[in-house]
Each structure stands twice: as C-alpha cells, then as structure tokens.
Write an enzyme that holds these catalytic residues in place. Structure first.
Site, mmCIF file in Angstrom:
data_model
loop_
_atom_site.group_PDB
_atom_site.id
_atom_site.type_symbol
_atom_site.label_atom_id
_atom_site.label_comp_id
_atom_site.label_asym_id
_atom_site.label_seq_id
_atom_site.Cartn_x
_atom_site.Cartn_y
_atom_site.Cartn_z
ATOM 1 N N LYS A 12 40.452 33.828 38.038
ATOM 2 C CA LYS A 12 39.030 33.678 37.662
ATOM 3 C C LYS A 12 38.944 32.868 36.365
ATOM 4 O O LYS A 12 39.753 31.960 36.169
ATOM 5 C CB LYS A 12 38.364 35.062 37.585
ATOM 6 C CG LYS A 12 38.578 35.853 38.896
ATOM 7 C CD LYS A 12 37.749 37.082 39.042
ATOM 8 C CE LYS A 12 38.063 37.754 40.378
ATOM 9 N NZ LYS A 12 37.288 38.966 40.628
ATOM 10 N N GLU A 104 31.778 36.201 43.820
ATOM 11 C CA GLU A 104 31.166 35.772 42.554
ATOM 12 C C GLU A 104 30.433 34.449 42.717
ATOM 13 O O GLU A 104 29.477 34.168 41.996
ATOM 14 C CB GLU A 104 32.246 35.708 41.462
ATOM 15 C CG GLU A 104 32.652 37.115 41.040
ATOM 16 C CD GLU A 104 34.104 37.268 40.629
ATOM 17 O OE1 GLU A 104 34.734 36.271 40.237
ATOM 18 O OE2 GLU A 104 34.615 38.402 40.718
ATOM 19 N N GLU A 172 37.099 41.031 51.060
ATOM 20 C CA GLU A 172 36.930 41.673 49.759
ATOM 21 C C GLU A 172 35.606 42.431 49.735
ATOM 22 O O GLU A 172 34.542 41.817 49.532
ATOM 23 C CB GLU A 172 36.892 40.623 48.650
ATOM 24 C CG GLU A 172 38.157 39.825 48.504
ATOM 25 C CD GLU A 172 38.333 39.337 47.078
ATOM 26 O OE1 GLU A 172 39.387 39.630 46.501
ATOM 27 O OE2 GLU A 172 37.420 38.704 46.532
ATOM 28 N N GLY A 178 37.022 44.702 41.072
ATOM 29 C CA GLY A 178 36.980 45.052 39.649
ATOM 30 C C GLY A 178 36.519 46.477 39.408
ATOM 31 O O GLY A 178 36.151 46.837 38.283
ATOM 32 N N SER A 218 40.562 45.588 43.711
ATOM 33 C CA SER A 218 41.288 46.627 42.964
ATOM 34 C C SER A 218 42.704 46.869 43.497
ATOM 35 O O SER A 218 43.187 48.007 43.489
ATOM 36 C CB SER A 218 40.488 47.935 42.924
ATOM 37 O OG SER A 218 39.241 47.720 42.280
ATOM 38 N N GLY A 239 42.684 40.175 41.648
ATOM 39 C CA GLY A 239 41.963 39.646 40.490
ATOM 40 C C GLY A 239 42.582 40.162 39.204
ATOM 41 O O GLY A 239 43.583 39.641 38.716
ATOM 42 N N GLY A 240 42.009 41.234 38.679
ATOM 43 C CA GLY A 240 42.427 41.784 37.386
ATOM 44 C C GLY A 240 43.938 41.954 37.238
ATOM 45 O O GLY A 240 44.525 41.514 36.230
HETATM 46 O O1 G3H Z 1 39.600 37.489 43.861
HETATM 47 C C1 G3H Z 1 39.929 38.642 43.573
HETATM 48 C C2 G3H Z 1 39.038 39.752 43.754
HETATM 49 O O2 G3H Z 1 37.757 39.491 43.321
HETATM 50 C C3 G3H Z 1 39.590 41.088 43.387
HETATM 51 O O3 G3H Z 1 39.453 41.380 42.033
HETATM 52 O O4 G3H Z 1 41.532 42.737 41.874
HETATM 53 O O5 G3H Z 1 39.969 42.575 39.938
HETATM 54 O O6 G3H Z 1 39.325 43.867 41.991
HETATM 55 P P1 G3H Z 1 40.100 42.729 41.431
#
Ligand code: G3H
Length: 255
Positions: A12, A104, A172, A178, A218, A239-240
């Site tokens: 991101k 997003e 997703e 997140g 997540s 993501g995170g």
């Molecule tokens: O592109 C990745 C996703 O939006 C997942 O994000 O792993 O922070 O929940 P996350």
C-alpha cells in the site's frame, strides 16, 4: 497441483525506496537461508510506483526469484492522463503483476466495475498479469449471501477475458482487511469455490483449473496454514503483515 501458490505482499502507501531496498534484501536473505523453493511457492511484493525501479534493480542485480508488481494501472496506454501509470510502463520495469480493483480503490477512489474491467484488460493487453480483487463489505452481508457481491464484481471484471488469459483473483472480504480478525478458512473456501465457478463460466474449465484464487484480510504467519489447506485457495494477499520482513518471510515459508 496445477496451481503454484502465490504469496503476495501489498505494501500500500508505505516505504520509500531505501526502505524498499532494505526490505527486499532482508527478505531475499531470509528466504535463501531457508532454501525457499520459488517454483514451489511464488512470492511477490507490490511496492508503491516510486519504489518499483529500486526493487527491479535489486531483483535483477542479485538474480532474485522474487516477483513484483504495481498496485494499480491506468485504463489507457498513453496520452494526456496526468498522474496515470500505464501497463506499458510497468512492463518496462519488468513487473509481473498489477493489482486491480483493490477495495481501497473501489471505495475510497470510487472505481466502478467497468473501470476495473478496463484496468484488468489494459494490464492483460500490456503483458502484465492482473491480480483482480473482489470482496463484500459488512453492509453487503446484511443483504446478500457472502459470495453474491464478490461473484458479481468478478463477473464484471472478466467481461473481456477469454480462455487462456492469465489472471489472479484475490478474495478480500472488506470487513476483514486491516481488522486483525480474518475470515475463517471455511468462509474463504465457500466464496473461493463460487469464484472459481464464475471464472469457469467466463473463461472455461481449463483456464479456471489453472487460475489462482487468493484470500486476503488479516493474514498472518499464525493463520495462513488454515487458508492454504482450502482446496480453492491458492495463496494470500497480505497487507499489514507484509510490511514486517520477518513476518512476511514466515508467511511465505508456511509449509
Ligand atoms: O491487499 C491487502 C489487503 O487489503 C489485506 O490487508 O492484511 O492488512 O488485512 P491486511
């Protein structure tokens, strides 16, 4: 298995090019130490556009088997589109993939199914494999079956696709992104199997059998195994947890 698992890290809007270099070096060392077999489990990072050249230089200089891609792509090839990045540009950076339709972008940047279909097509036409994201919001769940919205989104995105085209799907659920609490593997599998049926209807049995469907939302090293056991889940979009090199390396080494 016809489908090589893909572990994808979406950075991101994080890291600058020096952080990107440090991250990729550390990731490469960690996976090398573990004798990671990239043919067995593919690993890809999705840096911001401004980090892509640095990642390319490092990957090529060190002959890393790590793949990389952009987080978005223009629907156009070239021209008066201020601020846009075309698939041609990504191809020149030797990017393998590009994320299209991330939630997003859908919700914060109000991208429609038509726009996302055009982006997926532009990627494919430019020789970049689109990683098409779909997923329902918590609000969608109040009115629809869990798979209804993602299936519709995927149908829309694949409108111009035909048998033999390569693309990746990422399921997703927006409510799990997140959030710290992922979907259960059972929930992921239920939707992924419906999405594979959508792929089958769009591009036929053979291509559907080869198409990878990822789960995202997540994902961490302590929950990935459950998802990878699902017959229709062929990897994860992280993501995170993809911003912590030790954690992302552990996710890639889930086996
Ligand atoms: O592109 C990745 C996703 O939006 C997942 O994000 O792993 O922070 O929940 P996350």
């Amino acid at each position: 298995d016809a489908r090589t698992p893909l572990i994808a890290g979406n950075w991101k809007m994080n890291f600058d090019h020096l952080q990107a270099i440090a991250f990729v070096q550390k990731l490469a060392w960690s996976l090398r130490d573990a004798r990671h077999d990239f043919d067995d489990v593919e690993v890809a990072v999705f840096p911001p556009f401004t980090d892509l050249r640095s990642v390319q230089t490092l990957v090529q200089a060190d002959k890393l088997e790590l793949k990389y891609g952009g987080q978005d792509v223009s629907t156009h090839v070239s021209g008066a589109f201020t601020g846009e990045i075309s698939a041609t540009f990504l191809k020149k950076l030797d990017a393998e993939y590009v994320i299209v339709g991330h939630s997003e972008r859908r919700y914060r940047h109000v991208e429609s199914d038509e726009t996302i279909a055009a982006k997926a097509k532009a990627a494919r036409d430019g020789g970049i494999v689109p990683l098409i994201c779909v997923g329902e919001t918590a609000k969608d769940l109040e009115r629809h079956e869990p798979s209804a919205v993602p299936a519709n989104q995927l149908r829309g995105a694949l409108i111009d696709f035909k048998p033999g085209d390569e693309f990746v799907v990422a399921y997703e659920p927006v409510w799990a992104i997140g959030a710290g609490s992922p979907a259960t593997p059972e929930q992921a599998q239920n939707v992924a199997s419906v999405l594979r049926e959508v792929v089958r209807q769009a591009v036929g049995d053979e291509t559907a059998a080869k198409t990878r469907i990822l789960y995202g939302g997540s994902v961490k090293s302590d929950n990935i195994v459950g998802f990878m056991k699902c017959p229709d889940v062929d990897g994860v979009l992280v993501g995170g947890a993809s911003l912590d090199v030790d954690e992302f390396s552990a996710i890639a080494r889930y086996k």
